[in-house]
Design an enzyme around this catalytic site. Structure first.
Site, short mmCIF file in Angstrom:
data_model
loop_
_atom_site.label_atom_id
_atom_site.label_comp_id
_atom_site.label_asym_id
_atom_site.label_seq_id
_atom_site.Cartn_x
_atom_site.Cartn_y
_atom_site.Cartn_z
N LYS A 257 34.28 75.32 16.34
CA LYS A 257 32.84 75.51 16.14
C LYS A 257 32.15 75.65 17.49
CE LYS A 257 31.59 74.27 11.62
NZ LYS A 257 32.39 73.19 11.06
N ARG A 258 32.55 74.78 18.40
CA ARG A 258 32.00 74.78 19.73
C ARG A 258 32.19 76.14 20.42
NH1 ARG A 258 31.00 72.24 24.59
NH2 ARG A 258 32.38 73.36 25.98
#
Length: 493
Positions: A257-258
RNA sequence: GCCCCCAUCGUCUAGUGGACUAGGACGCAGCCCUUUCAAGGCUACGACCGGGGUUCGAAUCCCCGUGGGGGCACCA
């Protein structure tokens, strides 16, 4: 050489945004199907109701269509082997689970999630591999039937062989041998009556006559389970192809996600919908993703039609591939340059409109040759060409001052340029460039200074398409008006 | 921890025992072109993870390391 038509499928779960990995598998599926005169099928794997997100299925279908990967069969187009949504095939899985139970390849299990969890934790504490402990594996069938009749919740587990090995054949890696004692009795039918992936995919691939299963290598771990299920049914296996996974740009691990958020900050994304918004084109995205995991020796700029010709499952590569967005830029820009003027104009229009600009079609067509080779993404058309559709531009005063000169000198240049332009009967670049160049010669200023002032004055920006061609499109009146305004700005500085 | 998979320039890859002085593409650097930015052209830099075998010969086959990745759910 005649080949057997291949039936392939893309089988995403509607649990989030459609991403690059899905697009690439779909592309390979599509290429194989088209090349062999077979069919490409879309199947929605929505058996995890809790994780299903509204709109995700639509996004998948939209994404596939945007990419141009039209499926021959699917939830919204039908087909001879439907339904194509797994939640609509519940009875099919239940009857198949029953077949397995009757054949002695599966059994009902009454263990509660709580108990399973406890067992798992104890196993971990003892540093054992987490696995099902087999409590219900040898339950007396009559007793099991009685408990089911009593309404006790149960799952169906697949009975894995305890001894020996399972040899599964992957087209890219050859035989993969696993000791059966490493394998687990997996749940294939859940308490809610819906199947897990393991049962659903195997049953559907068979029922839908799928000949080649392409999927991510994250399925390698359960691969032995899947071939055991196929064999338990007594079916022929499809050709199994486990594709490499995509790694984040650093090459260290899968996209997180990062990482996805970071990509977005840099103007990239791994989500198909975003890519469209960011101005990437299907040709670019497809060509780019095709080459991650498919070894092509040379001439790697390809249209989908060319890919159909050249594709081969034999030239797929098994090793993980790091995502390289700079390469996406390259392929996107290259395919933009390959487009016809009309096609590019049609595709650019929404990006201008999105910015609130009133697009005149005749102007749009004229600016294509001016901006085409400057575009990396479609939305770059805004930074290069918005001024064509504005009534007025607002150049930054300091940008109007040419390098090495002051405001006074710059104003002088602007005034002379105005006179020269005003003296022309039309503003074609053939007509305007010679006298302006002559002025550069006689004035002693350099071309960069003179043309730079004009560029900023007429386009409002320091970086723009070619100056004279741009003025020609803008027209005589507007060009003169913009230069006049620049003179006024310079005179007040 | 256990299991499985993978391993050529920074990245994507070609290479299937001799044609390898290891090819292409992206990126990067330089030059040319040039009114800006691009595009285009040319040039440069840049890799067979390590160690053992097999063989006349290994990037290519085998083994062992190492590194990386994936998986070990009533998720897919």
């Amino acid at each position: 050489m005649s080949v057997k038509p291949a039936r392939t499928r893309i089988a995403p779960s509607p649990t989030g945004h459609m991403h690059l990995g899905t697009a690439r598998v779909a592309l390979y599926d599509y290429l194989l199907a088209k090349q062999t005169g077979g069919q490409f099928v879309l199947r929605i794997e929505d058996t995890d109701i809790k994780r299903t997100v509204p709109g995700a299925e639509q996004e998948i279908m939209d994404g596939l269509r945007w990419l141009g990967l039209e499926y021959d069969e699917g939830p919204d187009v039908g087909g001879p082997y439907g339904p194509y949504r797994q939640t609509e095939r519940r009875e099919i899985y239940q009857s198949h689970a029953k077949i397995l139970v009757d054949k002695g390849h599966a059994y009902p299990c009454f263990c509660t999630p709580e108990r399973l969890d406890k067992v798992r934790q104890e196993q971990m504490k003892r540093k054992e591999n987490p696995h099902y402990d087999g409590t219900c594996r040898n339950l007396d069938p009559d007793e099991a039937a009685k408990r089911i009749a009593n309404g006790e919740p149960y799952t169906i587990r697949f009975k894995m062989p305890k001894e020996g090995v399972t040899v599964a054949h992957d087209h890219l890696r050859g035989d993969i041998t696993t000791e059966n004692k490493q394998l687990n009795d997996q749940v294939i039918l859940k308490t809610d009556g819906l199947p897990t992936y393991h049962l659903a995919a195997i049953v559907d691939d068979h029922e839908m006559r799928i000949t080649h299963v392409m999927r991510g290598s994250e399925w390698l771990g359960t691969f032995p389970l899947h071939v055991n299920i196929v064999r338990a049914f007594g079916w022929d296996e499809p050709v199994w192809i486990h594709l490499s996974v995509f790694l984040k740009p650093s090459g260290k691990g899968k996209m997180s996600k990062r990482e996805a958020a970071q990509a977005m900050k840099d103007g990239y994304s791994i989500f198909i919908k975003d890519m469209q918004d960011l101005g990437f084109i299907p040709e670019g995205v497809l060509n780019w993703s095709a080459l991650m995991g498919w070894g092509v020796a040379e001439d790697d700029v390809m249209t989908v039609a060319q890919m159909v010709d050249r594709f081969s499952i034999d030239s797929l590569t098994p090793s993980p591939a790091a995502i390289n967005f700079q390469r996406l830029d390259h392929f996107n820009a290259t395919h933009i340059r390959l487009m016809t003027t009309e096609d590019l104009a049609a595709r650019l229009k929404p990006y201008f409109t999105r910015e609130g600009l009133a697009v005149k079609d005749d102007v749009l067509i004229k600016i294509i040759p001016l901006i085409r080779e400057r575009l990396t993404t479609l939305d770059d058309c805004i930074s290069f060409g918005a001024f064509f559709f504005k009534d007025d531009v607002s150049p930054a005063p300091e940008d109007l001052i040419a390098k090495g000169l002051d405001a006074k000198q710059s104003a002088e240049i602007a005034r002379r340029a105005y006179e020269i332009l005003a003296a022309q009967s039309d503003i074609s670049h053939e007509r305007c460039e010679p006298p302006l160049r002559a002025y550069v010669e006689e004035s002693g200023f350099n071309a960069g200074q003179v043309f730079g002032i004009l560029r900023v004055a007429t386009t409002g920006q320091k970086v723009s398409p070619p100056l004279f061609e741009s003025m020609e499109v803008i027209g005589r009146d507007v060009s003169l008006r913009r230069v006049q305004k620049a003179i006024e700005i310079l005179e007040t500085m």
